[in-house]
Design a protein around this motif. Structure first.
Motif, mmCIF file in Angstrom:
data_model
loop_
_atom_site.group_PDB
_atom_site.id
_atom_site.type_symbol
_atom_site.label_atom_id
_atom_site.label_comp_id
_atom_site.label_asym_id
_atom_site.label_seq_id
_atom_site.Cartn_x
_atom_site.Cartn_y
_atom_site.Cartn_z
ATOM 1 N N MET A 5 0.834 -1.202 0.000
ATOM 2 C CA MET A 5 0.000 0.000 0.000
ATOM 3 C C MET A 5 0.867 1.249 0.000
ATOM 4 O O MET A 5 0.542 2.243 -0.665
ATOM 5 C CB MET A 5 -0.940 -0.011 1.200
ATOM 6 N N ARG A 6 1.978 1.215 0.732
ATOM 7 C CA ARG A 6 2.886 2.358 0.764
ATOM 8 C C ARG A 6 3.483 2.601 -0.624
ATOM 9 O O ARG A 6 3.565 3.735 -1.089
ATOM 10 C CB ARG A 6 4.009 2.115 1.773
ATOM 11 N N ILE A 7 3.908 1.545 -1.288
ATOM 12 C CA ILE A 7 4.459 1.663 -2.647
ATOM 13 C C ILE A 7 3.399 2.230 -3.587
ATOM 14 O O ILE A 7 3.667 3.132 -4.380
ATOM 15 C CB ILE A 7 4.991 0.304 -3.137
ATOM 16 N N PHE A 8 2.180 1.702 -3.495
ATOM 17 C CA PHE A 8 1.086 2.200 -4.324
ATOM 18 C C PHE A 8 0.870 3.685 -4.080
ATOM 19 O O PHE A 8 0.743 4.470 -5.014
ATOM 20 C CB PHE A 8 -0.190 1.410 -4.014
ATOM 21 N N ALA A 9 0.845 4.084 -2.812
ATOM 22 C CA ALA A 9 0.630 5.493 -2.465
ATOM 23 C C ALA A 9 1.734 6.377 -3.022
ATOM 24 O O ALA A 9 1.474 7.457 -3.547
ATOM 25 C CB ALA A 9 0.511 5.659 -0.957
ATOM 26 N N GLN B 212 0.742 9.203 -5.609
ATOM 27 C CA GLN B 212 0.535 10.379 -4.780
ATOM 28 C C GLN B 212 0.219 11.582 -5.663
ATOM 29 O O GLN B 212 0.934 11.897 -6.600
ATOM 30 C CB GLN B 212 1.780 10.665 -3.953
ATOM 31 N N GLY B 213 -0.885 12.222 -5.336
ATOM 32 C CA GLY B 213 -1.282 13.398 -6.097
ATOM 33 C C GLY B 213 -2.000 13.084 -7.389
ATOM 34 O O GLY B 213 -2.506 13.977 -8.045
ATOM 35 N N ASN B 214 -2.049 11.821 -7.778
ATOM 36 C CA ASN B 214 -2.749 11.422 -9.000
ATOM 37 C C ASN B 214 -4.167 11.028 -8.651
ATOM 38 O O ASN B 214 -4.414 10.399 -7.640
ATOM 39 C CB ASN B 214 -2.052 10.245 -9.686
#
Length: 128
Positions: free
Chosen positions: A115-119, A123-125
């Motif tokens: 989830m951190r990698i996905f975020a 991020q911002g998208n």
């Protein structure tokens, strides 16, 4: 033309959709996990327990700037009730309680890392 689905568990042939939508389906199960980690401080507590194997309550309170003792106790109890952490009472004469990740909590780490990698990637998208 065959029907398509963006969900790997949803049958596209009009048959049983309970794999995704039923009471034991993907949607319900994932919602349950999100509920376990939902709360202002739960992820912060879990990430600290990923970092270091055990924490005393006072150490967590000092490390989590802005958390009250009442809220910390509540969040720890909820995480324990959901079996993501274990509470160890090592008290002799003075109260000495430590919290550690449970087996289930440790198994959650790769999910949270993903989830951190996905975020970070999104991020911002807007993800529509």
């Amino acid at each position: 033309m065959a029907a398509t689905s963006t969900h790997l568990e949803v049958p596209t042939d009009g048959l049983d959709r309970s794999a995704c939508l039923g009471p034991d389906g993907s949607s319900e199960l994932v919602s349950g996990v999100i509920g376990m980690i939902d709360g202002r401080w739960k992820l912060a507590i879990l990430f600290r327990l990923f970092e270091r194997p055990s924490w005393r309550t006072l150490e967590l309170k000092r490390d989590l700037a802005g958390i009250s003792q009442k809220v910390l106790t509540q969040q720890l109890r909820e995480l324990e009730a959901d079996r993501l952490i274990d509470r160890f009472d090592l008290g002799d004469k003075l109260p000495h309680v430590e919290y550690r990740l449970s087996r289930a909590g440790a198994e959650l780490l790769p999910v949270l890392r993903s989830m951190r990698i996905f975020a970070a990637l999104h991020q911002g998208n807007s993800i529509a």
